[in-house]
Design a protein around this motif. Sequence first.
Motif, mmCIF file in Angstrom:
data_model
loop_
_atom_site.group_PDB
_atom_site.id
_atom_site.type_symbol
_atom_site.label_atom_id
_atom_site.label_comp_id
_atom_site.label_asym_id
_atom_site.label_seq_id
_atom_site.Cartn_x
_atom_site.Cartn_y
_atom_site.Cartn_z
ATOM 1 N N PRO A 127 -11.964 3.213 -0.578
ATOM 2 C CA PRO A 127 -12.624 2.619 0.592
ATOM 3 C C PRO A 127 -11.803 2.808 1.861
ATOM 4 N N GLY A 128 -12.487 2.851 2.979
ATOM 5 C CA GLY A 128 -11.834 3.112 4.245
ATOM 6 C C GLY A 128 -10.771 2.099 4.623
ATOM 7 N N TRP A 129 -10.951 0.843 4.216
ATOM 8 C CA TRP A 129 -9.980 -0.194 4.599
ATOM 9 C C TRP A 129 -8.647 -0.026 3.868
ATOM 10 N N LEU A 130 -8.626 0.852 2.854
ATOM 11 C CA LEU A 130 -7.366 1.238 2.223
ATOM 12 C C LEU A 130 -6.947 2.655 2.640
ATOM 13 N N THR A 131 -7.923 3.550 2.750
ATOM 14 C CA THR A 131 -7.623 4.940 3.103
ATOM 15 C C THR A 131 -6.986 5.055 4.482
ATOM 16 N N ASP A 132 -7.587 4.417 5.471
ATOM 17 C CA ASP A 132 -7.129 4.588 6.851
ATOM 18 C C ASP A 132 -5.700 4.083 7.064
ATOM 19 N N PRO A 133 -5.363 2.865 6.622
ATOM 20 C CA PRO A 133 -3.971 2.431 6.803
ATOM 21 C C PRO A 133 -2.978 3.244 5.987
ATOM 22 N N LEU A 134 -3.397 3.731 4.811
ATOM 23 C CA LEU A 134 -2.500 4.571 4.018
ATOM 24 C C LEU A 134 -2.193 5.868 4.758
ATOM 25 N N MET A 135 -3.218 6.488 5.314
ATOM 26 C CA MET A 135 -3.004 7.728 6.064
ATOM 27 C C MET A 135 -2.139 7.474 7.298
ATOM 28 N N GLU A 136 -2.306 6.319 7.925
ATOM 29 C CA GLU A 136 -1.466 5.957 9.070
ATOM 30 C C GLU A 136 -0.011 5.798 8.639
ATOM 31 N N GLN A 137 0.193 5.034 7.561
ATOM 32 C CA GLN A 137 1.553 4.730 7.128
ATOM 33 C C GLN A 137 2.285 5.962 6.603
ATOM 34 N N ILE A 138 1.540 6.918 6.056
ATOM 35 C CA ILE A 138 2.174 8.134 5.543
ATOM 36 C C ILE A 138 2.396 9.144 6.677
ATOM 37 N N LEU B 214 0.800 -1.220 0.000
ATOM 38 C CA LEU B 214 0.000 0.000 0.000
ATOM 39 C C LEU B 214 0.835 1.273 0.000
ATOM 40 N N CYS B 215 1.939 1.244 0.714
ATOM 41 C CA CYS B 215 2.709 2.484 0.891
ATOM 42 C C CYS B 215 4.204 2.201 0.764
ATOM 43 N N VAL B 216 4.585 1.580 -0.343
ATOM 44 C CA VAL B 216 5.987 1.282 -0.605
ATOM 45 C C VAL B 216 6.679 2.490 -1.237
ATOM 46 N N HIS B 217 6.039 3.019 -2.277
ATOM 47 C CA HIS B 217 6.615 4.166 -2.998
ATOM 48 C C HIS B 217 5.723 5.405 -2.941
ATOM 49 N N SER B 218 4.589 5.320 -2.251
ATOM 50 C CA SER B 218 3.679 6.465 -2.157
ATOM 51 C C SER B 218 4.261 7.536 -1.248
ATOM 52 N N VAL B 219 4.170 8.790 -1.681
ATOM 53 C CA VAL B 219 4.715 9.927 -0.927
ATOM 54 C C VAL B 219 3.783 11.127 -1.092
ATOM 55 N N LEU B 220 3.951 12.118 -0.226
ATOM 56 C CA LEU B 220 3.243 13.379 -0.415
ATOM 57 C C LEU B 220 3.748 14.050 -1.685
ATOM 58 N N PHE B 221 2.846 14.731 -2.379
ATOM 59 C CA PHE B 221 3.256 15.474 -3.564
ATOM 60 C C PHE B 221 4.194 16.619 -3.163
ATOM 61 N N PRO B 222 5.090 17.030 -4.066
ATOM 62 C CA PRO B 222 5.980 18.155 -3.779
ATOM 63 C C PRO B 222 5.187 19.391 -3.337
ATOM 64 N N GLY B 223 5.654 20.022 -2.279
ATOM 65 C CA GLY B 223 4.987 21.210 -1.753
ATOM 66 C C GLY B 223 3.878 20.914 -0.761
ATOM 67 N N MET B 224 3.437 19.647 -0.660
ATOM 68 C CA MET B 224 2.306 19.323 0.215
ATOM 69 C C MET B 224 2.684 19.432 1.689
ATOM 70 N N LEU C 121 -0.079 10.827 8.586
ATOM 71 C CA LEU C 121 -0.982 11.978 8.619
ATOM 72 C C LEU C 121 -2.304 11.719 9.334
ATOM 73 N N ALA C 122 -2.565 10.485 9.718
ATOM 74 C CA ALA C 122 -3.889 10.138 10.241
ATOM 75 C C ALA C 122 -4.268 10.958 11.468
ATOM 76 N N GLU C 123 -3.319 11.172 12.372
ATOM 77 C CA GLU C 123 -3.624 11.870 13.615
ATOM 78 C C GLU C 123 -3.740 13.378 13.423
ATOM 79 N N ARG C 124 -3.233 13.864 12.299
ATOM 80 C CA ARG C 124 -3.228 15.317 12.074
ATOM 81 C C ARG C 124 -4.477 15.803 11.338
ATOM 82 N N ALA C 125 -5.163 14.917 10.658
ATOM 83 C CA ALA C 125 -6.335 15.305 9.865
ATOM 84 C C ALA C 125 -7.556 15.526 10.753
ATOM 85 N N ALA C 126 -8.299 16.590 10.458
ATOM 86 C CA ALA C 126 -9.531 16.866 11.206
ATOM 87 C C ALA C 126 -10.656 15.924 10.798
#
Length: 217
Positions: free
Chosen positions: A114-125, A83-93, A127-132
């Motif tokens: 879907p949430g079962w992909l979104t939630d772990p991706l946000m965790e692994q990147i 899910l998050c091997v090469h995924s990164v924030l876009f430049p400037g993000m 950002l999950a705890e920072r999002a409102a």
Amino acid sequence: MSKINTVLFDLDGTLIDTAPDMANALNILLEEEGFDILSFAHIRPVVSDGSAALVQLGFPQLEDESTIDRLKKRYLEIYENKLCVHSVLFPGMKKLIEHIEDQEMRWGVVTNKPGWLTDPLMEQIGLAERAACIISGDSTKNRKPHPEPMYLACKQANSRPENCIYIGDAQRDIQAGVNAGMQTVIANYGYIGNWESTNEWGADFSVDKADEIIDLL
């Protein structure tokens, strides 16, 4: 113009560059099925349309629904495991998010993923705890371009549509923002095909880099 206090992002192609991992999963599936892999440039513009569109891209000759369903399920299994091997924030993000937080504004995600992909991706990147708010494709009965997920994002972020700006890289993103009464921004850096006419989407703004959004706030 109402004062913006909340910045909402689409996920794939707007907040996070997930195309490398999503393209890799498709090519693994193609190899498993005995097909030639596709170039990254060929796959990238389709990523925002999700797994069904990617499977259709990889196997355009298929019409049998059961086979298509099998391939889509297998694609999602492969992608979930990478899910998050090469995924990164876009430049400037990173700079943009830090600016939003420094200004004591809120930010969140509204995606059709879907949430079962979104939630772990946000965790692994990280950002999950920072999002409102993190609104996924299965968080509400209706998905974008319907405004329902946008309204839920407002509720969770303790904001109002007129105080939100929504950034996305697909026409349905802009439609969802407009339908909800939000200001909208096209992420030109995202997964937009050269056949798409973004000037017809009806957005308020467009940016070529994520940190250009700072000037809009």
